[in-house]
Design an enzyme around this catalytic site. Structure first.
Site, PDB file in Angstrom:
ATOM      1  N   LYS A  66       0.616  -0.982  -0.027  1.00  0.00           N
ATOM      2  CA  LYS A  66      -0.101  -0.041  -0.362  1.00  0.00           C
ATOM      3  C   LYS A  66       0.839   1.405   0.003  1.00  0.00           C
ATOM      4  O   LYS A  66       1.031   2.286  -0.301  1.00  0.00           O
ATOM      5  CB  LYS A  66      -1.053   0.044   1.471  1.00  0.00           C
ATOM      6  N   THR A  67       1.745   1.712   0.854  1.00  0.00           N
ATOM      7  CA  THR A  67       2.835   2.803   0.799  1.00  0.00           C
ATOM      8  C   THR A  67       3.931   2.728   1.131  1.00  0.00           C
ATOM      9  O   THR A  67       4.257   3.430   1.200  1.00  0.00           O
ATOM     10  CB  THR A  67       2.367   2.889   2.392  1.00  0.00           C
ATOM     11  N   LYS A 137      15.103   8.202  11.015  1.00  0.00           N
ATOM     12  CA  LYS A 137      15.959   8.750  10.831  1.00  0.00           C
ATOM     13  C   LYS A 137      15.842   9.477  10.143  1.00  0.00           C
ATOM     14  O   LYS A 137      17.346  10.507  10.038  1.00  0.00           O
ATOM     15  CB  LYS A 137      16.161   7.381   9.243  1.00  0.00           C
ATOM     16  N   HIS A 272      17.225 -13.784  50.964  1.00  0.00           N
ATOM     17  CA  HIS A 272      18.380 -13.474  49.985  1.00  0.00           C
ATOM     18  C   HIS A 272      18.625 -14.560  49.166  1.00  0.00           C
ATOM     19  O   HIS A 272      19.438 -15.129  48.511  1.00  0.00           O
ATOM     20  CB  HIS A 272      19.459 -12.823  50.566  1.00  0.00           C
ATOM     21  N   GLU A 324       8.545  -8.841  54.753  1.00  0.00           N
ATOM     22  CA  GLU A 324       8.771  -8.031  53.579  1.00  0.00           C
ATOM     23  C   GLU A 324       7.400  -8.238  53.133  1.00  0.00           C
ATOM     24  O   GLU A 324       7.611  -7.292  52.538  1.00  0.00           O
ATOM     25  CB  GLU A 324      10.365  -7.847  52.919  1.00  0.00           C
ATOM     26  N   ASN A 412      27.284 -24.909  47.019  1.00  0.00           N
ATOM     27  CA  ASN A 412      26.970 -26.661  47.675  1.00  0.00           C
ATOM     28  C   ASN A 412      25.442 -26.522  48.485  1.00  0.00           C
ATOM     29  O   ASN A 412      25.978 -25.781  49.328  1.00  0.00           O
ATOM     30  CB  ASN A 412      27.937 -27.003  48.205  1.00  0.00           C
ATOM     31  N   ASP A 465      33.046 -38.666  53.404  1.00  0.00           N
ATOM     32  CA  ASP A 465      33.235 -37.648  54.636  1.00  0.00           C
ATOM     33  C   ASP A 465      31.870 -37.037  54.872  1.00  0.00           C
ATOM     34  O   ASP A 465      30.886 -36.987  55.985  1.00  0.00           O
ATOM     35  CB  ASP A 465      34.078 -36.571  54.952  1.00  0.00           C
TER      36      ASP A 465
END
Length: 511
Positions: A66-67, A137, A272, A324, A412, A465
């Protein structure tokens, strides 16, 4: 200042045109338009010339073209102070276009409404973004408007300047126009990447809508804002102070865990961005109390996420501690009366929040890491019982619960659990052995009784361990990923101590 004499209007969203047209008419600005916009302008009884009549070329390809015509784009792109440009316009009998008002086919909305690829493709606007880029532009001479939200600004600018616009205004509108075209193209690019399952293309485009500028970032000297790929965050603040960067960080962490739990079940407490208590007891009040009991000291000043609707009984309990933020899948009216007595307490309705299988970003300097979300659904096929002693049904459920929570704890990570409730969490230590000790210390500090105590680790134990320390604390069953060169030693130690040991086929680090 640049006087506006001719305007081109081509908009999909036709709201609020009337007031703007009145001002354009008042300043005797000639209007060009196409398709539905032309019909709307005529319906509103304003003078307008149709694009096809202006260019001398009919719309073709069912309106796809169209344009896209030299008379349109030369009129937009010509530099008014360039003699060569002026000469070219005169030679071709083209006129300058000083104002471009365009908004695009609703590609984003269509994506939300349908998976029909052909319909989606037909809603990729070509002519609109082309005109907008041209006008943006040439902002030194041309004003570009890309949203009905900008109409009032344009009206005020023109009324103030007797039908003209300032370079400052045109620059600002140009910036917004390029952001609009970039966002639009990003939507299209990401759509094609999605349907072709190309998560990591050669060029990756990140886009978003500003939800809110925040007072500051993690610390007061840092700037911050929150963006969404959608128009909102799918969460609704219904009370309390403005959310901070740290609040949002904790909210997203809490919701990620909450939405991994069984539907409408479970309480998560976060501090946190680490969980400090989780329970999926079927009694919601008891679920909260059990989650809180895991680490009541850390919970102070934290965030509670309830994967269910809050009632007045629970609201009374929640109001006994400083928090909070409270997140829930809705609040009943009586609970709101109680909780709103604390004017600063932030209340978040997360009823509509769903975890989507999208990508997670982590950026530093001019680089960013991308990975898919860790949303893996656990079932018995994800695990392998490697010890001689086998878990009963209750122990297996408890182990899977602990392992799910563990993947949301910073590595970890060690999670101790009993009766599908955390009783000790060790997080964020470079040494897995230290994380074990922290989890045990938390349990011993706050828990009086932990039946059928189980432990989960986000990665394999490289040595016996850690296992030894956990078993000495009362752990009867352990779940961990496999993959260590010493897996056989771990299995041997479990059998020697008559401990249940389950290996996961997947690791779940969180850094």
């Amino acid at each position: 200042m640049k006087k506006i004499k001719k305007a081109l209007i081509s908009v999909y969203d036709k709201k609020n045109l009337k007031d703007l047209l009145k001002v354009l008419s008042k300043h005797k600005i000639d209007l060009i338009s196409s398709g539905g916009t032309y019909k709307e302008i005529k319906k509103l009884k304003f003078k307008c010339l149709e694009v096809s009549e202006y260019t001398g070329s009919d719309e073709i390809l069912g309106g796809r073209v169209k344009t896209l015509h030299p008379k349109i784009h030369a009129g937009i792109l010509s530099k008014r102070n360039n003699k060569s440009h002026v000469k070219d316009l005169k030679k071709n009998n083209f006129k300058e276009i000083d104002l471009v008002i365009v908004n695009f086919y609703p590609f984003e909305k269509i994506l939300e409404q349908t998976n029909n690829h052909l319909k989606i493709i037909e809603n990729i606007d070509v002519g609109g973004p082309t005109m907008v880029r041209a006008a943006a532009k040439n902002y030194n001479d041309v004003t570009v408007i890309t949203s009905p939200d900008q109409y009032d600004k344009l009206i005020n600018e023109m009324e103030k300047n007797n039908g003209s616009t300032s370079i400052e205004f045109r620059t600002k509108m140009s910036l917004e126009a390029f952001s609009e075209t970039a966002y639009y193209d990003a939507l299209i690019s990401n759509y094609f990447n999605k349907i072709t399952k190309n998560n990591f293309p050669k060029k990756k485009i990140i886009y978003g809508n500003l939800v809110e500028k925040l007072r500051y970032g993690e610390n007061p000297h840092q700037q911050a804002a929150v963006y969404s790929k959608n128009q909102n965050l799918d969460i609704k603040q219904i009370h309390g102070k403005q959310l901070s960067y740290n609040n949002y960080n904790d909210i997203f962490s809490a919701l990620t865990i909450s939405k991994s739990l069984p539907k409408n079940l479970g309480t998560v407490i976060v501090k946190h961005s680490n969980p400090c208590g989780v329970s999926i007891n079927k009694n919601n009040l008891k679920s909260y109390k059990l989650a809180l009991a895991c680490d009541p000291v850390s919970a102070f000043g934290g965030i509670v996420s309830c994967n269910y609707k809050i009632n007045k009984t629970l609201a009374r309990e929640l109001s006994n501690i400083f928090l909070e933020v409270i997140i829930a899948n809705g609040f009943d009216p009586e609970s709101l009366k109680i909780l709103k007595k604390k004017k600063n307490l932030r209340l978040i309705d997360a009823t509509n929040f769903l975890m989507k299988d999208l990508l997670r970003f982590n950026s530093t300097n001019e680089s960013f890491l991308i990975q898919s979300e860790d949303l893996k659904k656990f079932n018995i096929n994800n695990f392998r019982i490697v010890s001689k002693k086998k878990p009963n049904k209750s122990q297996l459920k408890n182990l899977m619960f602990a392992f799910n929570v563990c993947r949301y704890v910073k590595s970890n990570a060690i999670v101790l659990a009993s009766q599908e409730t955390t009783v000790g969490i060790g997080s964020g230590q470079p040494s897995r052995l230290d994380s074990c000790q922290i989890a045990i210390d938390k349990m011993n500090k706050f828990q009086n009784n932990s039946d059928e105590l189980v432990a989960a680790s986000d990665a394999f134990f490289p040595f016996v361990d850690s296992m030894e320390k956990l078993i000495q604390s009362g752990v009867v069953a352990v779940i961990q990923p496999s993959g260590s060169i010493r897996d056989k030693d771990i299995i041997k130690f479990a059998n020697k101590t008559n401990t249940i040991l389950i290996f996961s086929k997947t690791r779940h680090f969180k850094h």
